[in-house]
Design a protein around this motif. Structure first.
Motif, PDB file in Angstrom:
ATOM      1  N   VAL A  35       0.841  -1.202   0.000  1.00 25.36           N
ATOM      2  CA  VAL A  35       0.000   0.000   0.000  1.00 25.36           C
ATOM      3  C   VAL A  35       0.875   1.251   0.000  1.00 25.36           C
ATOM      4  O   VAL A  35       0.692   2.149  -0.825  1.00 25.36           O
ATOM      5  N   ASP A  36       1.841   1.315   0.923  1.00 22.65           N
ATOM      6  CA  ASP A  36       2.708   2.491   0.989  1.00 22.65           C
ATOM      7  C   ASP A  36       3.572   2.651  -0.256  1.00 22.65           C
ATOM      8  O   ASP A  36       3.899   3.772  -0.652  1.00 22.65           O
ATOM      9  N   LEU A  37       3.929   1.530  -0.883  1.00 23.81           N
ATOM     10  CA  LEU A  37       4.702   1.608  -2.126  1.00 23.81           C
ATOM     11  C   LEU A  37       3.857   2.080  -3.308  1.00 23.81           C
ATOM     12  O   LEU A  37       4.389   2.424  -4.355  1.00 23.81           O
ATOM     13  N   GLY A  38       2.551   2.076  -3.133  1.00 24.94           N
ATOM     14  CA  GLY A  38       1.669   2.531  -4.207  1.00 24.94           C
ATOM     15  C   GLY A  38       1.542   1.535  -5.337  1.00 24.94           C
ATOM     16  O   GLY A  38       1.267   1.913  -6.471  1.00 24.94           O
ATOM     17  N   VAL A  39       1.734   0.259  -5.046  1.00 24.86           N
ATOM     18  CA  VAL A  39       1.608  -0.747  -6.097  1.00 24.86           C
ATOM     19  C   VAL A  39       0.200  -1.331  -6.186  1.00 24.86           C
ATOM     20  O   VAL A  39      -0.086  -2.095  -7.098  1.00 24.86           O
ATOM     21  N   VAL A  40      -0.674  -0.957  -5.259  1.00 26.87           N
ATOM     22  CA  VAL A  40      -2.062  -1.411  -5.350  1.00 26.87           C
ATOM     23  C   VAL A  40      -2.767  -0.505  -6.353  1.00 26.87           C
ATOM     24  O   VAL A  40      -2.958   0.687  -6.114  1.00 26.87           O
ATOM     25  N   GLY A  41      -3.100  -1.081  -7.490  1.00 27.33           N
ATOM     26  CA  GLY A  41      -3.733  -0.297  -8.536  1.00 27.33           C
ATOM     27  C   GLY A  41      -5.227  -0.148  -8.339  1.00 27.33           C
ATOM     28  O   GLY A  41      -5.766   0.948  -8.369  1.00 27.33           O
ATOM     29  N   GLU A  42      -5.885  -1.279  -8.114  1.00 25.77           N
ATOM     30  CA  GLU A  42      -7.342  -1.250  -7.991  1.00 25.77           C
ATOM     31  C   GLU A  42      -7.796  -2.421  -7.126  1.00 25.77           C
ATOM     32  O   GLU A  42      -7.218  -3.498  -7.173  1.00 25.77           O
ATOM     33  N   VAL A  43      -8.838  -2.168  -6.352  1.00 26.33           N
ATOM     34  CA  VAL A  43      -9.540  -3.216  -5.609  1.00 26.33           C
ATOM     35  C   VAL A  43     -11.001  -3.126  -6.024  1.00 26.33           C
ATOM     36  O   VAL A  43     -11.640  -2.098  -5.830  1.00 26.33           O
ATOM     37  N   ARG A  44     -11.484  -4.203  -6.647  1.00 22.79           N
ATOM     38  CA  ARG A  44     -12.891  -4.252  -7.076  1.00 22.79           C
ATOM     39  C   ARG A  44     -13.600  -5.346  -6.285  1.00 22.79           C
ATOM     40  O   ARG A  44     -13.091  -6.453  -6.132  1.00 22.79           O
ATOM     41  N   ILE A  45     -14.784  -4.991  -5.809  1.00 18.72           N
ATOM     42  CA  ILE A  45     -15.604  -5.944  -5.070  1.00 18.72           C
ATOM     43  C   ILE A  45     -16.928  -6.061  -5.783  1.00 18.72           C
ATOM     44  O   ILE A  45     -17.606  -5.055  -6.037  1.00 18.72           O
ATOM     45  N   ASP A  46     -17.279  -7.293  -6.125  1.00 17.39           N
ATOM     46  CA  ASP A  46     -18.536  -7.568  -6.812  1.00 17.39           C
ATOM     47  C   ASP A  46     -19.172  -8.770  -6.126  1.00 17.39           C
ATOM     48  O   ASP A  46     -18.815  -9.909  -6.417  1.00 17.39           O
ATOM     49  N   GLY A  47     -20.065  -8.495  -5.176  1.00 21.50           N
ATOM     50  CA  GLY A  47     -20.683  -9.573  -4.420  1.00 21.50           C
ATOM     51  C   GLY A  47     -19.645 -10.301  -3.597  1.00 21.50           C
ATOM     52  O   GLY A  47     -18.984  -9.705  -2.742  1.00 21.50           O
ATOM     53  N   SER A  48     -19.455 -11.584  -3.882  1.00 21.34           N
ATOM     54  CA  SER A  48     -18.478 -12.366  -3.128  1.00 21.34           C
ATOM     55  C   SER A  48     -17.180 -12.557  -3.913  1.00 21.34           C
ATOM     56  O   SER A  48     -16.425 -13.488  -3.656  1.00 21.34           O
ATOM     57  N   ALA A  49     -16.906 -11.656  -4.835  1.00 21.73           N
ATOM     58  CA  ALA A  49     -15.666 -11.713  -5.623  1.00 21.73           C
ATOM     59  C   ALA A  49     -14.856 -10.444  -5.371  1.00 21.73           C
ATOM     60  O   ALA A  49     -15.387  -9.339  -5.389  1.00 21.73           O
ATOM     61  N   VAL A  50     -13.567 -10.644  -5.127  1.00 21.78           N
ATOM     62  CA  VAL A  50     -12.640  -9.530  -4.932  1.00 21.78           C
ATOM     63  C   VAL A  50     -11.547  -9.650  -5.982  1.00 21.78           C
ATOM     64  O   VAL A  50     -10.942 -10.710  -6.142  1.00 21.78           O
ATOM     65  N   ALA A  51     -11.308  -8.568  -6.710  1.00 25.68           N
ATOM     66  CA  ALA A  51     -10.242  -8.532  -7.714  1.00 25.68           C
ATOM     67  C   ALA A  51      -9.282  -7.408  -7.339  1.00 25.68           C
ATOM     68  O   ALA A  51      -9.711  -6.282  -7.072  1.00 25.68           O
ATOM     69  N   VAL A  52      -8.003  -7.732  -7.309  1.00 24.68           N
ATOM     70  CA  VAL A  52      -6.970  -6.758  -6.960  1.00 24.68           C
ATOM     71  C   VAL A  52      -5.961  -6.717  -8.096  1.00 24.68           C
ATOM     72  O   VAL A  52      -5.519  -7.763  -8.582  1.00 24.68           O
ATOM     73  N   THR A  53      -5.610  -5.511  -8.520  1.00 27.66           N
ATOM     74  CA  THR A  53      -4.523  -5.369  -9.481  1.00 27.66           C
ATOM     75  C   THR A  53      -3.354  -4.692  -8.780  1.00 27.66           C
ATOM     76  O   THR A  53      -3.538  -3.746  -8.013  1.00 27.66           O
ATOM     77  N   LEU A  54      -2.179  -5.199  -9.054  1.00 28.76           N
ATOM     78  CA  LEU A  54      -0.945  -4.628  -8.533  1.00 28.76           C
ATOM     79  C   LEU A  54      -0.150  -4.069  -9.702  1.00 28.76           C
ATOM     80  O   LEU A  54      -0.170  -4.623 -10.802  1.00 28.76           O
ATOM     81  N   ILE A  55       0.560  -2.986  -9.449  1.00 25.41           N
ATOM     82  CA  ILE A  55       1.376  -2.342 -10.472  1.00 25.41           C
ATOM     83  C   ILE A  55       2.839  -2.578 -10.107  1.00 25.41           C
ATOM     84  O   ILE A  55       3.282  -2.152  -9.038  1.00 25.41           O
ATOM     85  N   PRO A  56       3.601  -3.250 -10.957  1.00 28.66           N
ATOM     86  CA  PRO A  56       5.004  -3.505 -10.627  1.00 28.66           C
ATOM     87  C   PRO A  56       5.814  -2.209 -10.630  1.00 28.66           C
ATOM     88  O   PRO A  56       5.525  -1.294 -11.392  1.00 28.66           O
ATOM     89  N   THR A  57       6.827  -2.161  -9.776  1.00 28.45           N
ATOM     90  CA  THR A  57       7.664  -0.963  -9.720  1.00 28.45           C
ATOM     91  C   THR A  57       8.628  -0.877 -10.891  1.00 28.45           C
ATOM     92  O   THR A  57       9.230   0.171 -11.114  1.00 28.45           O
ATOM     93  N   SER A  58       8.772  -1.982 -11.631  1.00 32.75           N
ATOM     94  CA  SER A  58       9.575  -1.944 -12.856  1.00 32.75           C
ATOM     95  C   SER A  58       8.974  -2.917 -13.860  1.00 32.75           C
ATOM     96  O   SER A  58       8.292  -3.870 -13.481  1.00 32.75           O
ATOM     97  N   ALA A  59       9.251  -2.663 -15.128  1.00 32.40           N
ATOM     98  CA  ALA A  59       8.693  -3.503 -16.198  1.00 32.40           C
ATOM     99  C   ALA A  59       9.263  -4.914 -16.181  1.00 32.40           C
ATOM    100  O   ALA A  59       8.705  -5.818 -16.799  1.00 32.40           O
ATOM    101  N   THR A  60      10.357  -5.111 -15.461  1.00 34.99           N
ATOM    102  CA  THR A  60      10.981  -6.433 -15.395  1.00 34.99           C
ATOM    103  C   THR A  60      11.026  -6.940 -13.953  1.00 34.99           C
ATOM    104  O   THR A  60      11.925  -7.689 -13.586  1.00 34.99           O
ATOM    105  N   CYS A  61      10.077  -6.551 -13.160  1.00 37.24           N
ATOM    106  CA  CYS A  61      10.037  -6.902 -11.734  1.00 37.24           C
ATOM    107  C   CYS A  61      10.229  -8.412 -11.551  1.00 37.24           C
ATOM    108  O   CYS A  61       9.356  -9.205 -11.901  1.00 37.24           O
ATOM    109  N   PRO A  62      11.385  -8.821 -11.008  1.00 42.04           N
ATOM    110  CA  PRO A  62      11.665 -10.248 -10.876  1.00 42.04           C
ATOM    111  C   PRO A  62      10.871 -10.931  -9.766  1.00 42.04           C
ATOM    112  O   PRO A  62      10.782 -12.153  -9.735  1.00 42.04           O
ATOM    113  N   MET A  63      10.277 -10.158  -8.878  1.00 42.83           N
ATOM    114  CA  MET A  63       9.550 -10.735  -7.753  1.00 42.83           C
ATOM    115  C   MET A  63       8.035 -10.596  -7.902  1.00 42.83           C
ATOM    116  O   MET A  63       7.290 -10.765  -6.945  1.00 42.83           O
ATOM    117  N   ALA A  64       7.573 -10.322  -9.106  1.00 38.73           N
ATOM    118  CA  ALA A  64       6.142 -10.119  -9.334  1.00 38.73           C
ATOM    119  C   ALA A  64       5.311 -11.318  -8.896  1.00 38.73           C
ATOM    120  O   ALA A  64       4.267 -11.148  -8.250  1.00 38.73           O
TER     121      ALA A  64
END
Length: 110
Positions: A35-64
């Motif tokens: 959260v503090d790194l700002g890599v949480v792009g979006e959190v969507r909640i639709d009923g009993s489904a949760v979708a989270v997108t993360l944004i990598p800090t680099s295009a080649t993030c080896p720990m994605a």
């Protein structure tokens, strides 16, 4: 009402629980929470489904994959039983230092 049915969790409460869970997950390279790194792009909640997108800090993030797996586990634990959780990396959105929490931006000198 079926006696085995679980009570619905209000979306705002579930969103707060998801964000709290993500704040407990550290980026394996930076040692700061997602959260503090700002890599949480979006959190969507639709009923009993949760979708989270993360944004990598680099295009080649080896720990994605590790970040996604750790976030998936943390969010699943924070959600009521029966919730479907999908955490994915958003490789199309570019991360920038402006996404950092102000205290981290100052500490990193950005």
């Amino acid at each position: 009402m079926n006696s085995t049915a679980l009570p619905a969790v209000p979306p705002d409460d579930l969103h707060a629980a998801v964000m709290s869970a993500l704040a407990q997950v550290d980026d394996p390279e930076m040692g700061e929470n997602l959260v503090d790194l700002g890599v949480v792009g979006e959190v969507r909640i639709d009923g009993s489904a949760v979708a989270v997108t993360l944004i990598p800090t680099s295009a080649t993030c080896p720990m994605a994959d590790v970040m996604v797996d750790d976030a998936q586990t943390a969010v699943q634990r924070a959600c009521p039983p029966g919730t479907t959780v999908d955490v994915r990396m958003d490789w199309d959105t570019e991360w920038s230092p402006e996404r950092l929490a102000p205290a981290l931006r100052e500490r990193f000198g950005w």
